[in-house]
Design an enzyme around this catalytic site. Structure first.
Site, PDB file in Angstrom:
ATOM      1  N   ASP A 195      -0.290  -7.468   1.805  1.00 58.77           N
ATOM      2  CA  ASP A 195       0.213  -5.752   1.869  1.00 58.77           C
ATOM      3  C   ASP A 195       1.584  -6.241   1.854  1.00 58.77           C
ATOM      4  O   ASP A 195       2.306  -5.671   2.671  1.00 58.77           O
ATOM      5  CB  ASP A 195      -0.411  -5.385   2.965  1.00 58.77           C
ATOM      6  CG  ASP A 195      -0.149  -3.759   2.841  1.00 58.77           C
ATOM      7  OD1 ASP A 195       0.014  -3.198   3.660  1.00 58.77           O
ATOM      8  OD2 ASP A 195       0.489  -3.307   1.582  1.00 58.77           O
ATOM      9  N   HIS A 232       1.197  -1.053   0.024  1.00 56.83           N
ATOM     10  CA  HIS A 232       0.033  -0.178   0.046  1.00 56.83           C
ATOM     11  C   HIS A 232       0.948   1.420   0.173  1.00 56.83           C
ATOM     12  O   HIS A 232       0.249   2.312  -0.226  1.00 56.83           O
ATOM     13  CB  HIS A 232      -1.052  -0.240   1.321  1.00 56.83           C
ATOM     14  CG  HIS A 232      -0.384   0.350   2.456  1.00 56.83           C
ATOM     15  ND1 HIS A 232       0.062  -0.414   3.388  1.00 56.83           N
ATOM     16  CD2 HIS A 232      -0.319   1.683   3.120  1.00 56.83           C
ATOM     17  CE1 HIS A 232       0.195   0.046   4.488  1.00 56.83           C
ATOM     18  NE2 HIS A 232       0.164   1.585   4.252  1.00 56.83           N
ATOM     19  N   SER A 254       4.504   2.220   8.027  1.00 55.28           N
ATOM     20  CA  SER A 254       4.062   1.144   7.102  1.00 55.28           C
ATOM     21  C   SER A 254       5.402   0.479   6.564  1.00 55.28           C
ATOM     22  O   SER A 254       6.141   1.142   5.989  1.00 55.28           O
ATOM     23  CB  SER A 254       3.000   1.550   6.059  1.00 55.28           C
ATOM     24  OG  SER A 254       1.951   1.794   6.751  1.00 55.28           O
TER      25      SER A 254
HETATM   26  C1  LIG Z   1      -4.642  11.301  13.245  1.00 54.70           C
HETATM   27  C2  LIG Z   1      -3.710  10.689  11.979  1.00 54.70           C
HETATM   28  C3  LIG Z   1      -2.431   9.777  12.799  1.00 54.70           C
HETATM   29  C4  LIG Z   1      -4.540   9.702  11.251  1.00 54.70           C
HETATM   30  C5  LIG Z   1      -3.787   8.969  10.361  1.00 54.70           C
HETATM   31  O1  LIG Z   1      -3.495   9.655   9.337  1.00 54.70           O
HETATM   32  N1  LIG Z   1      -3.715   7.709  10.353  1.00 54.70           N
HETATM   33  C6  LIG Z   1      -3.012   6.954   9.586  1.00 54.70           C
HETATM   34  C7  LIG Z   1      -3.083   6.969   8.071  1.00 54.70           C
HETATM   35  C8  LIG Z   1      -2.298   6.141   7.406  1.00 54.70           C
HETATM   36  C9  LIG Z   1      -1.490   5.010   8.036  1.00 54.70           C
HETATM   37  C10 LIG Z   1      -1.734   4.685   9.446  1.00 54.70           C
HETATM   38  C11 LIG Z   1      -1.125   3.735   9.955  1.00 54.70           C
HETATM   39  C12 LIG Z   1       0.066   3.027   9.469  1.00 54.70           C
HETATM   40  C13 LIG Z   1       0.701   2.067  10.035  1.00 54.70           C
HETATM   41  C14 LIG Z   1       0.261   1.574  11.332  1.00 54.70           C
HETATM   42  C15 LIG Z   1      -1.168   1.952  11.793  1.00 54.70           C
HETATM   43  C16 LIG Z   1      -1.754   1.356  12.961  1.00 54.70           C
HETATM   44  N2  LIG Z   1      -0.953   0.568  13.683  1.00 54.70           N
HETATM   45  C17 LIG Z   1      -1.741   3.123  11.150  1.00 54.70           C
HETATM   46  C18 LIG Z   1      -2.330   5.863  10.093  1.00 54.70           C
END
Ligand SMILES: CC(C)CC(=O)Nc1cccc(-c2cccc(CN)c2)c1
Length: 227
Positions: A88, A41, A182
């Site tokens: 993913d 992703h 990620s």
């Molecule tokens: C208030 C902001 C943090 C909201 C936001 O943009 N969240 C967001 C967007 C894209 C990926 C991720 C994300 C990636 C990797 C791991 C995780 C959760 N373990 C989340 C989290």
């Protein structure tokens, strides 16, 4: 990384930063001299822009002796499902073999397809945001997380039967991976067992454990690409 701390510089010499125009987008890690593993992703987050792979870094901005930005020869992913967290995984072939040194090293990944026992303490590292207000760290962060069983993680209050046998969960109470982490590795006893996925895109909320792709479920695919 939420709830973590800056790592000791270059103690995680396998860490990679996927960058577009010098901006960190995702994590990744070196699995062979010319191959980096990350999350599929992450390519969507790059809108098909050309990206590069930074190896040997602790600070994203400062000069460091073994920092080196590599071009990408090609990429490969196991699945085509973009919206879900399924399959993913991303394999990135670097334009040349990485020069290995004390700051650039390969990380072994788990080849035995067995679940990591619940309660096992693992570690995740990255240059992702360190607060929900979106603070971006310059230096590599890491945090230790306990593994949660698939049975618990699939409860309605958590991920409600979305966690397949090709995924694993880790606690997200305060300490968690987050946006920008990620593609990074979840390392248990020195071996990469998982790859960070964004899951519910919620960070630090115990109700939404972190979701990680189980690398051992893809060993056949990985070996076919590296061959
Ligand atoms: C208030 C902001 C943090 C909201 C936001 O943009 N969240 C967001 C967007 C894209 C990926 C991720 C994300 C990636 C990797 C791991 C995780 C959760 N373990 C989340 C989290």
């Amino acid at each position: 990384i939420l709830g973590g701390r800056e790592t000791t510089p270059h103690l995680k010499p396998y860490m990679a930063s996927l960058q577009v125009h010098g901006k960190h987008i995702c994590g990744g890690f070196l699995i062979a001299e010319q191959w980096v593993m990350s999350a599929a992703h992450c390519l969507e987050d790059m809108d098909n822009a050309t990206f590069h792979v930074l190896l040997g870094a602790h600070s994203l901005k400062e000069h460091e002796p073994h920092k080196h930005l590599y071009g990408v020869l090609g990429t490969s992913s196991p699945g085509s499902s973009h919206d879900t967290n399924h399959d993913d995984l991303l394999l990135i072939q670097l334009e040349e073999r990485a020069h290995l040194n004390q700051d650039v090293q390969v990380l072994a990944f788990q080849r035995v397809d067995q679940d990591v026992p619940a309660g096992t303490k693992c570690e995740v590292a990255g240059w992702g945001i360190t607060s929900n207000t979106g603070r971006h760290p310059d230096k590599l962060q890491a945090v230790e997380l306990p593994i949660i069983s698939r049975e618990v993680c699939n409860r309605r209050i958590h991920h409600d039967n979305e966690i397949t046998e090709k995924m694993l969960c880790a606690d997200s109470r305060k300490k968690d991976s987050c946006k920008g982490d990620s593609g990074g590795p979840l390392v248990c006893h020195g071996v990469a067992e998982g790859v960070v996925t964004s899951g519910s895109r919620v960070c630090g909320n115990w109700k939404k454990p972190g979701i990680y792709t189980r690398i051992s479920a893809y060993v056949g695919w990985i070996d076919s690409i590296l061959a």
